[in-house]
Motif scaffolding. Structure first.
Motif, PDB file in Angstrom:
ATOM      1  N   ILE A   1       0.874  -1.169   0.000  1.00 23.30           N
ATOM      2  CA  ILE A   1       0.000   0.000   0.000  1.00 23.30           C
ATOM      3  C   ILE A   1       0.914   1.222   0.000  1.00 23.30           C
ATOM      4  N   PHE A   2       0.627   2.148  -0.911  1.00 19.30           N
ATOM      5  CA  PHE A   2       1.500   3.298  -1.123  1.00 19.30           C
ATOM      6  C   PHE A   2       0.708   4.598  -1.048  1.00 19.30           C
ATOM      7  N   ALA A   3       1.391   5.652  -0.651  1.00 20.44           N
ATOM      8  CA  ALA A   3       0.802   6.997  -0.642  1.00 20.44           C
ATOM      9  C   ALA A   3       1.324   7.744  -1.866  1.00 20.44           C
TER      10      ALA A   3
ATOM     11  N   VAL B   1      -2.658   3.990  -2.979  1.00 22.27           N
ATOM     12  CA  VAL B   1      -2.593   3.013  -4.065  1.00 22.27           C
ATOM     13  C   VAL B   1      -2.333   1.636  -3.477  1.00 22.27           C
ATOM     14  N   HIS B   2      -3.237   0.710  -3.777  1.00 24.80           N
ATOM     15  CA  HIS B   2      -3.095  -0.688  -3.358  1.00 24.80           C
ATOM     16  C   HIS B   2      -2.498  -1.450  -4.541  1.00 24.80           C
ATOM     17  N   LEU B   3      -1.348  -2.048  -4.316  1.00 28.29           N
ATOM     18  CA  LEU B   3      -0.670  -2.804  -5.370  1.00 28.29           C
ATOM     19  C   LEU B   3      -0.905  -4.294  -5.168  1.00 28.29           C
ATOM     20  N   PHE B   4      -1.216  -4.980  -6.268  1.00 30.36           N
ATOM     21  CA  PHE B   4      -1.405  -6.430  -6.260  1.00 30.36           C
ATOM     22  C   PHE B   4      -0.490  -7.063  -7.295  1.00 30.36           C
ATOM     23  N   ARG B   5      -0.162  -8.329  -7.079  1.00 36.30           N
ATOM     24  CA  ARG B   5       0.504  -9.149  -8.090  1.00 36.30           C
ATOM     25  C   ARG B   5      -0.440 -10.292  -8.410  1.00 36.30           C
ATOM     26  N   ALA B   6      -0.502 -10.663  -9.699  1.00 40.60           N
ATOM     27  CA  ALA B   6      -1.435 -11.711 -10.108  1.00 40.60           C
ATOM     28  C   ALA B   6      -1.041 -12.286 -11.458  1.00 40.60           C
ATOM     29  N   ARG B   7      -1.603 -13.436 -11.746  1.00 34.99           N
ATOM     30  CA  ARG B   7      -1.499 -14.048 -13.075  1.00 34.99           C
ATOM     31  C   ARG B   7      -2.777 -13.697 -13.836  1.00 34.99           C
TER      32      ARG B   7
END
Length: 152
Positions: free
Chosen positions: A86-88, A98-104
């Motif tokens: 989670i970033f400001a 900003v919520h960052l996710f990693r995914a396929r």
């Protein structure tokens, strides 16, 4: 149509900065079946390549927003989704989380032609020059070449 989208984007950004609006967003480090990182170029704003994503709705969870944005922008569903941070962000006068996710990705990514002009799958170790600085930082953090500091 493109001129209208560009104008609306600029007006919205300016209004949000003046009002000091606090927003929530998502970005997804999405990998295709070949293991390439999928980046997008928007039809408005900066011509740089960046991670796909967008805003989180009022009653929407960040994970649901990530899935919705990927479906809308590049026509895919997400698998193996995991939170990555989670970033400001304070760009352009806004207060953004900003919520960052990693995914396929499940499916073949394609630009929607409305918001997204181009989908560019890349080798994360051989990034093109057009990649945005924030996207480079996230990739460097993921690769362990940089420490995350909580700022987008």
């Amino acid at each position: 149509m493109r001129a209208m989208i560009d104008l609306a984007h600029r007006v919205r950004r300016k209004a949000m900065a003046v009002l000091g609006v606090k927003t929530r967003g998502v970005k997804v480090m999405a990998f295709d079946v070949a293991g390439r990182l999928v980046l997008v170029r928007h039809r408005y704003g900066s011509p740089q390549l960046m991670l796909p994503g967008g805003g989180v709705g009022r009653r929407e969870t960040p994970a649901a927003a990530a899935a919705r944005e990927i479906a809308e922008e590049i026509g895919c569903t997400l698998a193996e989704v995991e939170p990555a941070g989670i970033f400001a962000a304070r760009a352009e006068g806004r207060r953004d989380t900003v919520h960052l996710f990693r995914a396929r990705l499940a499916g073949t990514p394609q630009a929607d032609g409305i918001e997204i002009a181009e989908v560019v799958p890349v080798d994360p170790d051989a990034l093109p020059d057009a990649v945005s600085p924030a996207t480079r930082r996230r990739i460097d953090e993921w690769r362990g070449r940089r420490q995350a500091n909580g700022r987008w």
